[in-house]
Design a protein around this motif. Structure first.
Motif, PDB file in Angstrom:
ATOM      1  N   MET A   1       0.940  -0.980  -0.019  1.00 14.87           N
ATOM      2  CA  MET A   1       0.015   0.046   0.116  1.00 14.87           C
ATOM      3  C   MET A   1       0.962   1.130   0.154  1.00 14.87           C
ATOM      4  O   MET A   1       1.976   1.428   0.637  1.00 14.87           O
ATOM      5  N   VAL A   2       0.364   2.302  -0.784  1.00 19.08           N
ATOM      6  CA  VAL A   2       1.068   3.637  -0.855  1.00 19.08           C
ATOM      7  C   VAL A   2       0.065   4.686  -0.418  1.00 19.08           C
ATOM      8  O   VAL A   2      -1.081   4.607  -0.659  1.00 19.08           O
ATOM      9  N   ASN A   3       0.283   5.389   0.486  1.00 17.43           N
ATOM     10  CA  ASN A   3      -0.445   6.545   1.071  1.00 17.43           C
ATOM     11  C   ASN A   3      -0.006   7.909   0.256  1.00 17.43           C
ATOM     12  O   ASN A   3       0.981   8.164   0.221  1.00 17.43           O
ATOM     13  N   VAL A   4      -1.048   8.238  -0.367  1.00 19.70           N
ATOM     14  CA  VAL A   4      -0.728   9.392  -1.238  1.00 19.70           C
ATOM     15  C   VAL A   4      -1.339  10.924  -0.411  1.00 19.70           C
ATOM     16  O   VAL A   4      -2.396  10.699   0.028  1.00 19.70           O
ATOM     17  N   VAL A   5      -0.228  11.437  -0.293  1.00 17.32           N
ATOM     18  CA  VAL A   5      -0.724  12.713   0.481  1.00 17.32           C
ATOM     19  C   VAL A   5      -0.944  13.884  -0.330  1.00 17.32           C
ATOM     20  O   VAL A   5      -0.173  14.467  -1.252  1.00 17.32           O
ATOM     21  N   TYR A   6      -2.113  14.771  -0.270  1.00 19.44           N
ATOM     22  CA  TYR A   6      -2.402  15.902  -0.769  1.00 19.44           C
ATOM     23  C   TYR A   6      -2.718  16.883   0.327  1.00 19.44           C
ATOM     24  O   TYR A   6      -3.098  16.854   1.281  1.00 19.44           O
ATOM     25  N   ARG A   7      -2.155  18.248  -0.366  1.00 20.29           N
ATOM     26  CA  ARG A   7      -2.425  19.394   0.451  1.00 20.29           C
ATOM     27  C   ARG A   7      -2.897  20.563  -0.346  1.00 20.29           C
ATOM     28  O   ARG A   7      -2.536  20.647  -1.538  1.00 20.29           O
ATOM     29  N   LYS A   8      -3.379  21.422   0.453  1.00 20.97           N
ATOM     30  CA  LYS A   8      -3.809  22.788  -0.046  1.00 20.97           C
ATOM     31  C   LYS A   8      -3.668  23.939   0.889  1.00 20.97           C
ATOM     32  O   LYS A   8      -3.973  23.604   2.046  1.00 20.97           O
TER      33      LYS A   8
ATOM     34  N   SER B   1      -2.578  -2.350  -5.374  1.00 27.88           N
ATOM     35  CA  SER B   1      -2.775  -2.990  -6.488  1.00 27.88           C
ATOM     36  C   SER B   1      -4.281  -3.244  -7.135  1.00 27.88           C
ATOM     37  O   SER B   1      -4.474  -3.280  -8.024  1.00 27.88           O
ATOM     38  N   ALA B   2      -4.991  -3.379  -6.240  1.00 34.07           N
ATOM     39  CA  ALA B   2      -6.297  -3.451  -6.284  1.00 34.07           C
ATOM     40  C   ALA B   2      -7.198  -2.378  -6.622  1.00 34.07           C
ATOM     41  O   ALA B   2      -8.585  -2.192  -6.778  1.00 34.07           O
ATOM     42  N   GLY B   3      -6.626  -1.048  -6.151  1.00 33.31           N
ATOM     43  CA  GLY B   3      -7.165   0.197  -6.720  1.00 33.31           C
ATOM     44  C   GLY B   3      -6.811   1.246  -5.573  1.00 33.31           C
ATOM     45  O   GLY B   3      -5.962   1.203  -4.964  1.00 33.31           O
ATOM     46  N   THR B   4      -7.894   2.239  -5.831  1.00 38.96           N
ATOM     47  CA  THR B   4      -7.644   3.407  -4.933  1.00 38.96           C
ATOM     48  C   THR B   4      -8.669   3.771  -3.865  1.00 38.96           C
ATOM     49  O   THR B   4      -9.888   3.551  -4.625  1.00 38.96           O
ATOM     50  N   SER B   5      -8.438   4.224  -2.606  1.00 36.92           N
ATOM     51  CA  SER B   5      -9.470   4.447  -1.880  1.00 36.92           C
ATOM     52  C   SER B   5     -10.283   5.924  -2.019  1.00 36.92           C
ATOM     53  O   SER B   5      -9.396   6.543  -2.809  1.00 36.92           O
TER      54      SER B   5
ATOM     55  N   LEU C   1      -2.386  28.291   6.910  1.00 35.58           N
ATOM     56  CA  LEU C   1      -3.450  27.200   7.383  1.00 35.58           C
ATOM     57  C   LEU C   1      -3.315  26.376   6.083  1.00 35.58           C
ATOM     58  O   LEU C   1      -3.660  26.638   5.132  1.00 35.58           O
ATOM     59  N   TYR C   2      -2.952  24.927   6.145  1.00 40.74           N
ATOM     60  CA  TYR C   2      -2.978  23.767   5.366  1.00 40.74           C
ATOM     61  C   TYR C   2      -4.121  22.702   5.624  1.00 40.74           C
ATOM     62  O   TYR C   2      -4.055  22.465   6.615  1.00 40.74           O
ATOM     63  N   SER C   3      -4.685  22.530   4.509  1.00 42.47           N
ATOM     64  CA  SER C   3      -5.738  21.290   4.581  1.00 42.47           C
ATOM     65  C   SER C   3      -4.689  19.928   3.850  1.00 42.47           C
ATOM     66  O   SER C   3      -4.298  20.231   2.786  1.00 42.47           O
ATOM     67  N   TYR C   4      -5.090  18.863   4.898  1.00 41.06           N
ATOM     68  CA  TYR C   4      -4.567  17.593   3.970  1.00 41.06           C
ATOM     69  C   TYR C   4      -5.341  16.549   3.831  1.00 41.06           C
ATOM     70  O   TYR C   4      -6.705  16.708   4.708  1.00 41.06           O
ATOM     71  N   ARG C   5      -5.376  15.696   2.992  1.00 42.90           N
ATOM     72  CA  ARG C   5      -6.133  14.437   2.938  1.00 42.90           C
ATOM     73  C   ARG C   5      -5.354  13.245   2.247  1.00 42.90           C
ATOM     74  O   ARG C   5      -4.271  13.774   1.582  1.00 42.90           O
ATOM     75  N   ILE C   6      -5.880  12.315   2.499  1.00 46.75           N
ATOM     76  CA  ILE C   6      -4.765  10.959   2.343  1.00 46.75           C
ATOM     77  C   ILE C   6      -5.669   9.963   1.424  1.00 46.75           C
ATOM     78  O   ILE C   6      -6.872   9.873   1.782  1.00 46.75           O
ATOM     79  N   VAL C   7      -5.064   9.476   0.360  1.00 48.99           N
ATOM     80  CA  VAL C   7      -5.545   8.410  -0.401  1.00 48.99           C
ATOM     81  C   VAL C   7      -4.783   7.217  -0.454  1.00 48.99           C
ATOM     82  O   VAL C   7      -3.663   7.352  -0.555  1.00 48.99           O
ATOM     83  N   ALA C   8      -5.189   5.992  -0.058  1.00 49.44           N
ATOM     84  CA  ALA C   8      -4.559   4.762  -0.074  1.00 49.44           C
ATOM     85  C   ALA C   8      -4.505   4.217  -1.552  1.00 49.44           C
ATOM     86  O   ALA C   8      -5.744   4.046  -2.065  1.00 49.44           O
ATOM     87  N   LYS C   9      -3.508   3.709  -2.008  1.00 46.65           N
ATOM     88  CA  LYS C   9      -3.226   2.991  -3.363  1.00 46.65           C
ATOM     89  C   LYS C   9      -2.797   1.617  -3.078  1.00 46.65           C
ATOM     90  O   LYS C   9      -1.834   1.657  -2.615  1.00 46.65           O
TER      91      LYS C   9
END
Length: 65
Positions: free
Chosen positions: A4-11, A50-54, A40-48
């Motif tokens: 699993m890879v956690n993809v970190v997004y920020r704005k 081989s079966a797909g992306t959350s 002020l930053y907002s973050y969200r995480i998406v898990a990836k």
């Protein structure tokens, strides 16, 4: 064995869209060192896997001192 890879997004509060800032292996920690003081930053995480992306996680916000 599924990796699993956690993809970190920020704005920043002044930005409209999230952007990718890191991809972190499931066993690693991540510290965002590219932020600016007082913003002020907002973050969200998406898990990836081989079966797909959350779906994106719930947004969490933090202001760097």
């Amino acid at each position: 064995d599924v990796k699993m890879v956690n993809v970190v997004y920020r704005k920043a509060s002044t930005e409209k869209d999230f952007r990718l800032v890191a991809e972190v292996n499931d066993a690693d920690n991540y510290t965002d060192t590219s932020t600016q003081s007082g913003v002020l930053y907002s973050y969200r995480i998406v898990a990836k896997t081989s079966a797909g992306t959350s779906n994106p996680s719930v947004e969490k916000s933090i202001r760097r001192n």
